[in-house]
Motif scaffolding. Sequence first.
Motif, PDB file in Angstrom:
ATOM      1  N   GLY B  36       0.801  -1.212   0.000  1.00  0.00           N
ATOM      2  CA  GLY B  36       0.000   0.000   0.000  1.00  0.00           C
ATOM      3  C   GLY B  36       0.835   1.263   0.000  1.00  0.00           C
ATOM      4  O   GLY B  36       0.305   2.350  -0.179  1.00  0.00           O
ATOM      5  N   LYS B  37       2.141   1.130   0.201  1.00  0.00           N
ATOM      6  CA  LYS B  37       3.014   2.314   0.173  1.00  0.00           C
ATOM      7  C   LYS B  37       3.463   2.556  -1.266  1.00  0.00           C
ATOM      8  O   LYS B  37       3.922   1.629  -1.934  1.00  0.00           O
ATOM      9  CB  LYS B  37       4.256   2.084   1.051  1.00  0.00           C
ATOM     10  N   PRO B  38       3.340   3.805  -1.720  1.00  0.00           N
ATOM     11  CA  PRO B  38       3.755   4.099  -3.091  1.00  0.00           C
ATOM     12  C   PRO B  38       5.242   3.896  -3.306  1.00  0.00           C
ATOM     13  O   PRO B  38       6.018   3.926  -2.346  1.00  0.00           O
ATOM     14  CB  PRO B  38       3.395   5.584  -3.254  1.00  0.00           C
ATOM     15  N   PHE B  39       5.618   3.699  -4.567  1.00  0.00           N
ATOM     16  CA  PHE B  39       7.035   3.514  -4.909  1.00  0.00           C
ATOM     17  C   PHE B  39       7.780   4.841  -4.752  1.00  0.00           C
ATOM     18  O   PHE B  39       7.271   5.889  -5.104  1.00  0.00           O
ATOM     19  CB  PHE B  39       7.156   3.034  -6.360  1.00  0.00           C
ATOM     20  N   PRO B  43       9.570   2.587 -11.261  1.00  0.00           N
ATOM     21  CA  PRO B  43      10.158   1.611 -12.175  1.00  0.00           C
ATOM     22  C   PRO B  43       9.986   2.109 -13.614  1.00  0.00           C
ATOM     23  O   PRO B  43       9.153   2.969 -13.872  1.00  0.00           O
ATOM     24  CB  PRO B  43       9.338   0.351 -11.926  1.00  0.00           C
ATOM     25  N   VAL B  46       6.238  -1.869 -15.786  1.00  0.00           N
ATOM     26  CA  VAL B  46       5.822  -2.935 -14.876  1.00  0.00           C
ATOM     27  C   VAL B  46       5.039  -3.993 -15.646  1.00  0.00           C
ATOM     28  O   VAL B  46       4.146  -3.670 -16.438  1.00  0.00           O
ATOM     29  CB  VAL B  46       4.949  -2.386 -13.715  1.00  0.00           C
ATOM     30  N   PHE B  73       2.876   0.093 -18.607  1.00  0.00           N
ATOM     31  CA  PHE B  73       2.225  -1.138 -18.141  1.00  0.00           C
ATOM     32  C   PHE B  73       2.400  -2.191 -19.227  1.00  0.00           C
ATOM     33  O   PHE B  73       1.524  -2.426 -20.055  1.00  0.00           O
ATOM     34  CB  PHE B  73       0.749  -0.864 -17.802  1.00  0.00           C
ATOM     35  N   GLN B 148       4.348  -7.681 -11.779  1.00  0.00           N
ATOM     36  CA  GLN B 148       4.644  -6.636 -10.800  1.00  0.00           C
ATOM     37  C   GLN B 148       3.367  -5.917 -10.373  1.00  0.00           C
ATOM     38  O   GLN B 148       3.326  -5.288  -9.336  1.00  0.00           O
ATOM     39  CB  GLN B 148       5.644  -5.635 -11.386  1.00  0.00           C
ATOM     40  N   VAL B 149       2.358  -5.991 -11.243  1.00  0.00           N
ATOM     41  CA  VAL B 149       1.061  -5.380 -10.935  1.00  0.00           C
ATOM     42  C   VAL B 149      -0.038  -6.381 -11.243  1.00  0.00           C
ATOM     43  O   VAL B 149       0.017  -7.068 -12.261  1.00  0.00           O
ATOM     44  CB  VAL B 149       0.778  -4.152 -11.837  1.00  0.00           C
ATOM     45  N   ILE B 151      -4.174  -6.112 -11.580  1.00  0.00           N
ATOM     46  CA  ILE B 151      -5.353  -5.259 -11.523  1.00  0.00           C
ATOM     47  C   ILE B 151      -6.573  -6.169 -11.658  1.00  0.00           C
ATOM     48  O   ILE B 151      -6.672  -6.937 -12.615  1.00  0.00           O
ATOM     49  CB  ILE B 151      -5.358  -4.204 -12.652  1.00  0.00           C
ATOM     50  N   SER B 177       2.203  -5.575  -6.754  1.00  0.00           N
ATOM     51  CA  SER B 177       1.265  -4.603  -6.187  1.00  0.00           C
ATOM     52  C   SER B 177      -0.127  -4.944  -6.705  1.00  0.00           C
ATOM     53  O   SER B 177      -0.326  -5.113  -7.906  1.00  0.00           O
ATOM     54  CB  SER B 177       1.643  -3.196  -6.612  1.00  0.00           C
ATOM     55  N   PHE B 179      -4.096  -4.114  -7.165  1.00  0.00           N
ATOM     56  CA  PHE B 179      -5.136  -3.092  -7.207  1.00  0.00           C
ATOM     57  C   PHE B 179      -6.480  -3.777  -7.404  1.00  0.00           C
ATOM     58  O   PHE B 179      -6.659  -4.549  -8.337  1.00  0.00           O
ATOM     59  CB  PHE B 179      -4.892  -2.121  -8.367  1.00  0.00           C
ATOM     60  N   ASP B 204      -3.002  -3.511  -2.351  1.00  0.00           N
ATOM     61  CA  ASP B 204      -2.229  -2.296  -2.109  1.00  0.00           C
ATOM     62  C   ASP B 204      -3.147  -1.078  -2.188  1.00  0.00           C
ATOM     63  O   ASP B 204      -2.975  -0.122  -1.445  1.00  0.00           O
ATOM     64  CB  ASP B 204      -1.104  -2.173  -3.132  1.00  0.00           C
ATOM     65  N   GLN B 205      -4.066  -1.115  -3.126  1.00  0.00           N
ATOM     66  CA  GLN B 205      -5.069  -0.051  -3.224  1.00  0.00           C
ATOM     67  C   GLN B 205      -6.418  -0.717  -3.473  1.00  0.00           C
ATOM     68  O   GLN B 205      -6.527  -1.617  -4.299  1.00  0.00           O
ATOM     69  CB  GLN B 205      -4.762   0.903  -4.383  1.00  0.00           C
TER      70      GLN B 205
END
Lengths: 174, 227
Positions: B36-39, B43, B46, B73, B148-149, B151, B177, B179, B204-205
Motif C-alpha cells: 500500500g506504500k507508493p514507490f 520503475p 511494470v 504497463f 509486478q502489478v 489489476i 502490487s 489493485f 495495495d489499493q
Amino acid sequence: MDSGKSKKMVFVTVGTTCFDALVKAVDSPHVRHELWSKGYTHLVIQMGRGSHFPSKFSGEDGSLAVDYFTFSPSIADYLKSASLIISHAGSGSIFETLRLGKPLIVVVNEDLMDNHQRELAEELADKKHLFCASPQTLHQIINGMDLDSLVPYPPGDSVPVAKLINRFFGFPDN
Amino acid sequence: MEEYLEAGFPKLVLLFVAIIISLIAIRLTYVFLRSGKPFVVPPERVSTMIVLGSGGHTAEMLSIVNVLNKERFSPRFYVSAATDNMSLQKAQVLEQSLLHQGKGNAEAAQFMQIYRSREVGQSYITSVGTSLIAIAHAIWFILKIRPQVIICNGPGTCIPLCVAAFMFKAAGLRWSSIFYIESIARVRKLSLSGLLLYKLHLTDQFVVQWPQLQSKYPRSQYVGRIM
C-alpha cells in the motif's frame, strides 16, 4: 389498423441469463396492453437461455407486434433503434442503455440467490436515471412512468483510477 | 550424552520452531506494512496482470486498461475464467485497436484462461475442492508470469491469483502490487471477493465506485464512477 401510430419499438433483453419471469411478464396481456396504450407498436424480446417462449403477433390487426429471439450478436443495433428498453439488472446492459440515453426499465430477478443487482438498479432509480420494477410490478411501472422525469446519466470516467495507479508507481499522469 | 540428547532434542526443536515462526511473523508484518506504500523510485515499466471477471466486470476493467499508459504497463497478461469465452475476445479487440493506433506491440499482450474457484450457482461445499485446483493453477500462473502489478475487480476468479501473489510476496520471490476496483454494481455492500481481499489486507489499493461504500470501508478509495 391504427395508421396514426408511427413505429415505436420496445426492446426486452435478459442478456446471457435465464430470466423466464421477465419473459413471462412481457408476454402477458397486461403488459402488452400497457405498452400499446403508451403508444408503442412493436415489442422485440431477447429471451436468452430461458425456456418460456412468448407468443408472436404480427400486429396486422392493429395491436402490438411481438417478436422474439434467443441470442443475437447485434444487441447494440436493437438498443439503438428501440424507444424503450426493458432489461435485466446486469450492469453491462444497464450502462450500455444509459450511455445511449434511452429510457430504461430495469427488472430485478428476485429468484437469484445473491441478489446484489437490486442495489445498483435501486440506486440509479433513486437518482431518476431509470425505472426499477419486478416482474410482478412491471405493468404498473409502465402505466405510471413519466419519461420526462428521467435525468440523463452522466457517463463515468476511468481516468481517475488510472491516475491513482500511476501515482502509486510514481509515473506521470498521462 | 544420550540422556542429554533425549532431554535437549525437543527443546532444540521447540527453539527452532519458535525462531521460524518469529521470522515468518516479522516478514509478514513487514509485507503488510510495506504493502500500500507508493514507490519511491518509479520503475521504468511494470509487467501487468489484468484479471477479467466476465460481463460487466470485463467492461469496467477494459475501460481502465484503455486509459493506462501502454509503454509503462507492459507486457500485459490478460487472464479470464476458463468458462468465459467472451472476455479474452474483447481484450484482443482492444489490443488490436492499440496496434492500429501504433500504441502497442504484438508481444506486449498475452491471453490466458484460469480454472475458476466457483461457478455461478455452485454450492459452497463443492467449491472447496474446485478452489484448491484454482489455487494450484494460480500459483503456476504467478510463477510463470511473475507480475509486478495485478489489476482486478472480481468476481472470484481473482482471489486465487491474489492469494498466490501474496504468497510470493511474503516469500520474497516477487513483489506484486495488487489493485482491486470494486464493481459499480456494489453500491451499499462489498462483493464477497472484495470483502475477502479488504479484510485480509491483500490489496495495495482498494477502490470503490460509490461514496457510501467508501465511508463504510475507510481503507478504500473513492475516485468516482468508471462506467
